[in-house]
Design a protein around this motif. Sequence first.
Motif: not given
Length: 329
Positions: A176-177, A250-260, A239-247, A196-199
């Motif tokens: 996401g950009v 967004d620095p307020q989300v943070g990668i750890e919160r997204l993983l959680f 689950l990974v496909e449910t990720i929204d590009a904003d997530e 941001g990104g996730l693999i």
Amino acid sequence: MQSRPAELGEFGFAGDDRVVPFQVEGLDVRGRAVQLGPLLNTILGRHDYPQPVAQLLAEAIVLTVLIGTSLKFEGKFIVQTKSDGPVDLLVADFSTPENLRAYARFNEEALAEAIAAGRTSPQELLGTGVLAFTIDQGSFMQPYQGIVPLDGASLEDIAGVYFRQSEQIPTRVRLGVAELFDRDGEGRPRRGWRAGGLIAQFLPEAPERMRQPDLHGGDGDNGERAFSEDDSWSEARMLVETIDADELTDPQVGIERLLFRLFHERGVRVYEPQAVYDRCSCSREKVKGVLKGFSEDEIASSSEDGKISVTCEFCSTVYHYEAEEVRDA
Ligand SMILES: [Zn+2]
């Protein structure tokens, strides 16, 4: 990775420009996730790329960082496109353990035309060509290169194809950009970038669980039915496909919160984050080495008043030489 993995939440937030390795034991999934801020801003700002070019290069940078930080040896990981569209070259080059550099090349006229006509999808900007993933372990090893056609698919999908073809590892990548606008200290509008990104990769102990349904519905006509995907991987992939590009940005989300959010029911752990930096590997000596390979004619045509100036395409550093200095004699 450290010997004792931390439970999620045991670290604070890794913050920008730090890759967070993670593991979801319940699903046999491992991966890495990152949010890029200052690093991306510096690289894109240095070149002042037009918005659609910056967007494309940012995606390539995130992907490169996610894969590059997984290398277990000293070397380089390079993502490069070569195509016939207005943006004919993207290069993102990661040197272990933590240095990234990148640049884009584009035809100004063709790009302006494409923008005016509203033809700014990645497919329209890149055109037809290839995307190459190169792993270079230094001068004593043959570099490994995997090439995937740029066929209009997104970079995240192309990355999935690469892992399936080259390593047979079920892999899902999300990128996401976001372009941000704020004001500097003086109240002037300021443009900024985040990405941001996730693999996520399916790595079960039993390799037969990694079998994947054939691409494009299968190529066999022998009546054999395509087998189905492993349930754990199906769940992780969805689950990974449910990720929204904003997530992802967004620095307020943070990668750890997204993983959680994605994996807490399956027991996600995060590992020590790995910082990445905007650093180029060019030097006066290296550039001089390249110039020394020039013929007398090439030296003559590149020099002015007996001087040669070379600008590094990655970091824009300008190196100056006396023509005499680079003459091979
Ligand atoms: Zn440089």
